[in-house]
Design a protein around this motif. Structure first.
Motif, PDB file in Angstrom:
ATOM      1  N   GLY A 182       0.781  -1.225   0.000  1.00  0.00           N
ATOM      2  CA  GLY A 182       0.000   0.000   0.000  1.00  0.00           C
ATOM      3  C   GLY A 182       0.811   1.273   0.000  1.00  0.00           C
ATOM      4  O   GLY A 182       0.289   2.344  -0.330  1.00  0.00           O
ATOM      5  N   LYS A 183       2.090   1.199   0.384  1.00  0.00           N
ATOM      6  CA  LYS A 183       2.925   2.391   0.327  1.00  0.00           C
ATOM      7  C   LYS A 183       3.242   2.736  -1.126  1.00  0.00           C
ATOM      8  O   LYS A 183       3.155   1.896  -2.023  1.00  0.00           O
ATOM      9  N   HIS A 184       3.634   3.980  -1.331  1.00  0.00           N
ATOM     10  CA  HIS A 184       3.904   4.482  -2.679  1.00  0.00           C
ATOM     11  C   HIS A 184       5.405   4.688  -2.836  1.00  0.00           C
ATOM     12  O   HIS A 184       6.005   5.508  -2.145  1.00  0.00           O
ATOM     13  N   LEU A 185       6.008   3.934  -3.748  1.00  0.00           N
ATOM     14  CA  LEU A 185       7.447   3.950  -3.986  1.00  0.00           C
ATOM     15  C   LEU A 185       7.762   4.605  -5.319  1.00  0.00           C
ATOM     16  O   LEU A 185       7.147   4.288  -6.337  1.00  0.00           O
ATOM     17  N   GLY A 186       8.739   5.491  -5.310  1.00  0.00           N
ATOM     18  CA  GLY A 186       9.268   6.043  -6.549  1.00  0.00           C
ATOM     19  C   GLY A 186      10.584   5.388  -6.900  1.00  0.00           C
ATOM     20  O   GLY A 186      11.463   5.252  -6.037  1.00  0.00           O
ATOM     21  N   VAL A 187      10.730   4.951  -8.140  1.00  0.00           N
ATOM     22  CA  VAL A 187      11.970   4.338  -8.619  1.00  0.00           C
ATOM     23  C   VAL A 187      12.576   5.264  -9.667  1.00  0.00           C
ATOM     24  O   VAL A 187      11.972   5.499 -10.720  1.00  0.00           O
ATOM     25  N   VAL A 188      13.750   5.792  -9.363  1.00  0.00           N
ATOM     26  CA  VAL A 188      14.418   6.723 -10.266  1.00  0.00           C
ATOM     27  C   VAL A 188      15.383   5.946 -11.151  1.00  0.00           C
ATOM     28  O   VAL A 188      16.323   5.319 -10.660  1.00  0.00           O
ATOM     29  N   GLY A 189      15.124   5.981 -12.463  1.00  0.00           N
ATOM     30  CA  GLY A 189      15.969   5.252 -13.408  1.00  0.00           C
ATOM     31  C   GLY A 189      15.400   3.886 -13.715  1.00  0.00           C
ATOM     32  O   GLY A 189      14.965   3.158 -12.810  1.00  0.00           O
ATOM     33  N   LEU A 190      15.398   3.525 -14.984  1.00  0.00           N
ATOM     34  CA  LEU A 190      14.845   2.235 -15.384  1.00  0.00           C
ATOM     35  C   LEU A 190      15.912   1.446 -16.149  1.00  0.00           C
ATOM     36  O   LEU A 190      15.794   1.199 -17.339  1.00  0.00           O
TER      37      LEU A 190
END
Length: 358
Positions: A182-190
């Motif tokens: 349920g938490k919101h994660l940001g992933v920088v770079g793919l």
């Protein structure tokens, strides 16, 4: 070491980083050692830095490779956890002091005497300070403490990058609570790290937003990788609209980039973890942290127990890296392509399927 197992690999001899066939001897198997036939080994950006002496510590000839999956061929009399025929892995390091605070708590990757799998210096007096040789070779001899079991459900080639890239993102996600459903994660770079962070985040039950400079990665992120949202970091309007929405950010980018816009995406008390290695210092104004009670941490790989937990989780959820499998005779071309980020998302060398004896 004289009298040890003969090994065949590919090594760099100078700062050009060009690899060519190289014969050497592994140490004699000891009571606590596991002897491994290498099947696959990933090619990591760190390998490029080492073979070209960009860290200033190359001890040529350098046999690279620290994302290793293989099969056990022999074990010493004191080995209790592995047997011939087991599929196993070896990651970034093959030894540590085993007595410091980090080692005693299972965080061996922070041991001040860490021995890297490639280009490290042995702590054992019997080895006379020998330089370690990595997984771009047909055989490996490693103390059982630094070997992990690879679940049968994971294809060996796709599992290999998990030994470095996988644990590098998994460890801080667990350590800093960025694995709560349920938490919101940001992933920088793919890239190699980022695409695995997305997969782990979704498997944890999180909402995942990918943050990239390139709109061209949007379909990949939202479609095949299953991210929930996509932000173009160079679009001020998109970034403003997303401000204060993320519980955490994991920054996988090694190119120089501004950090403040990423901190602005965090909710108050949000956590950012840096796992990439930009060459220039991060510019983090104190106000960007203090005003929202935000935190920034770094993370370097993970301990052996963390790596095993990551592999077990990956096995349960079918998580592997996206790989391009190549032969050893293609590795110099792969290095050139990796330098210009021309891979989706990790090269893996089919060591066992290659003619590497020269």
């Amino acid at each position: 070491m004289a009298g040890g197992k003969e090994a065949h690999g590919w090594a760099a001899r100078d700062v050009s980083g060009h690899l060519s066939p190289y014969h050497f001897s592994r140490r004699v198997q000891r009571d606590d050692d596991v002897t491994i036939k290498v099947l696959f080994c990933g090619l990591c950006h760190t390998d490029l830095h080492v073979i070209k002496n960009e860290f200033g510590n190359a001890k040529y000839p350098v046999v690279p490779g620290h994302e290793i999956v293989g099969v056990v061929t022999d074990v010493g009399s004191g080995v209790t956890s592995f047997k011939p025929g087991d599929t196993v892995g070896v990651g970034y390091f093959v030894d540590s002091c085993r007595s410091c605070d980090s080692c005693s708590k299972g965080y061996e990757s922070y041991c001040p005497q860490l021995v890297e799998t490639s280009n490290g210096v042995s702590l054992d007096d019997d080895d006379g300070g020998a330089t370690t040789k990595g997984g771009f070779s047909d055989a490996l001899v490693v103390h059982q403490r630094y070997v992990v079991r690879v679940p049968a459900s994971l294809p060996p080639a796709g599992a290999a990058p998990l030994l470095c890239a996988g644990v590098t993102v998994f460890s801080p996600m667990v350590q800093y609570g960025l694995n709560a459903p349920g938490k919101h994660l940001g992933v920088v770079g793919l890239g190699g790290l980022g695409h695995l962070a997305v997969r782990f985040g979704k498997a944890f039950g999180m909402k995942v937003t990918v943050i990239s400079t390139s709109l061209g990665k949007r379909d990949e992120a939202l479609g095949r990788l299953g991210a929930d949202a996509f932000l173009v970091s160079r679009d001020p309007e998109q970034m403003r609209a997303a401000a204060g929405t993320l519980d955490g950010v994991i920054d996988t980018v090694s190119a120089d980039h501004p950090v403040v816009p990423l901190l602005d995406l965090l909710k108050p008390m949000g956590q950012m973890v840096v796992v990439g290695l930009p060459t220039k210092p991060l510019q983090v104004p104190a106000f960007s942290l203090v005003a929202g009670g935000k935190r920034v941490a770094g993370s370097a790989g993970g301990g052996v127990g963390e790596c095993q937990a990551m592999l077990d989780f990956a096995g349960e959820h079918g998580i592997t890296a996206d790989v391009e499998v190549v032969g050893m005779d293609y590795v110099n071309t792969a290095i050139q392509r990796l330098e210009r980020n021309d891979v989706r998302y990790r090269f893996v060398v089919d060591v066992a399927g290659s003619k590497i004896g020269g």
